[in-house]
Design a protein around this motif. Structure first.
Motif, short mmCIF file in Angstrom:
data_model
loop_
_atom_site.label_atom_id
_atom_site.label_comp_id
_atom_site.label_asym_id
_atom_site.label_seq_id
_atom_site.Cartn_x
_atom_site.Cartn_y
_atom_site.Cartn_z
N LEU A 264 -96.34 -8.28 28.11
CA LEU A 264 -95.63 -8.53 29.25
C LEU A 264 -96.22 -8.04 30.53
O LEU A 264 -96.85 -6.91 30.53
CB LEU A 264 -93.95 -7.78 28.81
N LEU B 87 -92.74 -12.40 29.72
CA LEU B 87 -93.47 -12.51 28.66
C LEU B 87 -94.76 -13.17 28.96
O LEU B 87 -94.74 -14.42 29.41
CB LEU B 87 -92.71 -13.08 27.61
N TYR C 105 -97.55 -4.16 29.93
CA TYR C 105 -97.11 -3.48 28.57
C TYR C 105 -97.50 -4.23 27.55
O TYR C 105 -97.33 -5.76 27.35
CB TYR C 105 -95.57 -3.38 28.67
N PHE D 52 -88.10 -1.29 17.86
CA PHE D 52 -89.24 -1.85 18.59
C PHE D 52 -89.60 -0.67 19.92
O PHE D 52 -89.06 0.02 20.31
CB PHE D 52 -88.64 -3.02 19.22
N PHE E 19 -92.72 0.08 23.12
CA PHE E 19 -93.50 -0.43 24.25
C PHE E 19 -94.79 0.57 24.27
O PHE E 19 -94.67 1.61 24.07
CB PHE E 19 -92.67 -0.56 25.60
N GLY E 20 -95.88 -0.06 24.71
CA GLY E 20 -96.95 0.84 25.25
C GLY E 20 -96.54 1.49 26.60
O GLY E 20 -95.64 1.10 27.23
N SER E 21 -97.15 2.57 27.12
CA SER E 21 -97.13 3.21 28.38
C SER E 21 -97.36 2.39 29.52
O SER E 21 -97.00 2.85 30.69
CB SER E 21 -97.60 4.52 28.47
N HIS F 165 -81.24 -8.12 23.32
CA HIS F 165 -81.88 -6.86 23.15
C HIS F 165 -81.58 -6.29 24.51
O HIS F 165 -81.17 -7.03 25.50
CB HIS F 165 -83.37 -6.88 23.16
N VAL G 170 -82.91 -3.02 27.17
CA VAL G 170 -84.11 -2.30 27.36
C VAL G 170 -83.75 -1.48 28.75
O VAL G 170 -83.19 -2.00 29.66
CB VAL G 170 -85.25 -3.04 27.61
N GLN H 185 -85.24 1.53 32.03
CA GLN H 185 -86.54 1.84 32.56
C GLN H 185 -86.26 2.83 33.56
O GLN H 185 -85.43 2.69 34.50
CB GLN H 185 -87.20 0.62 33.38
N LYS I 282 -90.82 4.82 35.41
CA LYS I 282 -91.37 5.22 33.96
C LYS I 282 -91.39 3.70 33.38
O LYS I 282 -91.08 2.81 34.12
CB LYS I 282 -90.45 6.12 33.32
N GLY I 283 -91.85 3.75 32.29
CA GLY I 283 -92.06 2.56 31.52
C GLY I 283 -90.86 1.98 30.87
O GLY I 283 -89.58 2.67 31.00
N LEU I 284 -90.98 0.97 29.97
CA LEU I 284 -89.82 0.28 29.16
C LEU I 284 -89.54 1.05 28.00
O LEU I 284 -90.40 1.48 27.04
CB LEU I 284 -90.33 -1.07 29.02
N TRP J 106 -86.93 0.43 24.43
CA TRP J 106 -85.93 -0.31 23.80
C TRP J 106 -84.70 0.33 23.22
O TRP J 106 -84.68 1.58 22.62
CB TRP J 106 -86.71 -0.89 22.67
N ARG K 58 -80.44 -4.07 19.80
CA ARG K 58 -80.13 -5.37 19.68
C ARG K 58 -79.04 -5.60 19.12
O ARG K 58 -78.62 -4.91 17.99
CB ARG K 58 -81.36 -6.16 19.14
N ILE L 133 -78.72 -3.04 15.73
CA ILE L 133 -79.73 -1.99 15.38
C ILE L 133 -80.14 -1.33 16.92
O ILE L 133 -80.14 -1.86 17.74
CB ILE L 133 -81.02 -2.70 14.96
N PHE M 71 -82.01 -3.53 31.33
CA PHE M 71 -82.25 -4.91 31.24
C PHE M 71 -81.78 -5.51 30.08
O PHE M 71 -81.73 -5.01 28.99
CB PHE M 71 -83.74 -5.22 31.29
N PHE N 159 -87.72 -12.09 23.71
CA PHE N 159 -88.31 -11.21 24.89
C PHE N 159 -88.85 -12.47 25.94
O PHE N 159 -89.46 -11.83 26.91
CB PHE N 159 -89.17 -10.05 24.72
#
Lengths: 112, 114
Positions: free
Chosen positions: A41, A51, A92, A101, A103-105, B35, B37, B39, B43-45, B47, B50, B59, B95, B101
């Motif tokens: 993404l 995506l 990402y 699930f 994600f990478g950094s 889902h 998510v 942030q 910082k990053g994403l 999860w 969902r 989950i 999000f 996705f």
């Protein structure tokens, strides 16, 4: 949980240059159904993620074909063949094989 | 055209709850997973979890099991996430996204401050 290690954390490229981003998983992302749920993404500044690539190498509809994905099991790569100005942002990888699930950094792509 | 429209920014006090919404148009959410998510600033994403709107099955990532509650209303084609016992650490953009996705909401900023 699956840990995705992305490298490099930042990337500086000129327009037209080709670049690659690596994503390594702490365990195999091959699902029991035979698919590998590794996605790429792009999050442009101030925007929602978009995506680009799903299931390792499938180009999402509307995404330019200068983007390509490859890899298997635990090693994956995103390649941009000829960077354009609109490609700047944070890339990402994410896996959807094993819950939760993850994600990478992220890899921040800057345009020189 | 598929669109996910999230509710507006929230300012919550520590210890309170907020409920975020994600209204989907152009696709029946019964036919997908929704889902969530987050942030955190700079910082990053991450999860959160969902929901399967067809049956309400959920989950969650372990760290959000006592923080987030996902629900869905198929009659209004809307997914919801309630965040409880807010702390400053919950300050983030949240999000919603449709499986797999390929469609995302615009994100909503939740700020926790007294």
């Amino acid at each position: 949980d699956v840990v995705l290690t992305q490298t490099p954390p930042t990337l500086s490229a000129t327009i037209g240059q080709s670049v690659s981003i690596s994503c390594r998983s702490s365990q195999s992302l091959l699902d029991s159904d035979g698919d590998t749920y590794l996605n790429w993404l792009l999050q442009r500044p101030g925007q929602s993620p978009q995506l680009l690539i799903y299931s390792v190498s499938n180009l999402e509809s509307g995404v330019p074909n200068r983007f390509s994905g490859s890899g298997s099991e635990t090693d994956f790569t995103l390649k941009i063949s000829g960077v354009e100005a609109e490609d700047l942002g944070v890339y990402y990888c994410m896996q959807a094989t094993h819950a939760p699930f993850t994600f990478g950094s992220g890899t921040k792509l800057e345009i020189k | 055209e598929v669109q996910l429209q999230q509710s507006g920014a929230e300012l919550g006090k520590p210890g309170t709850s907020v409920k975020l919404s994600c209204k989907v148009s152009g696709y029946n959410i019964r036919n997908t997973y929704m889902h969530w998510v987050n942030q955190r600033p700079g910082k990053g994403l991450e999860w959160i979890g969902r929901i399967d709107p067809a049956n309400g099955n959920t989950i969650y990532a372990e760290k959000f099991k006592s923080k987030a509650t996902l629900t869905a209303d198929t009659s209004s084609n809307t997914a919801y996430m309630q965040l409880s016992q807010l702390k400053s650490d919950d300050t983030a953009i949240y999000f919603c996204a449709m499986d797999p996705f390929d469609y995302w909401g615009q994100g909503v900023m939740v700020t926790v401050s007294s």
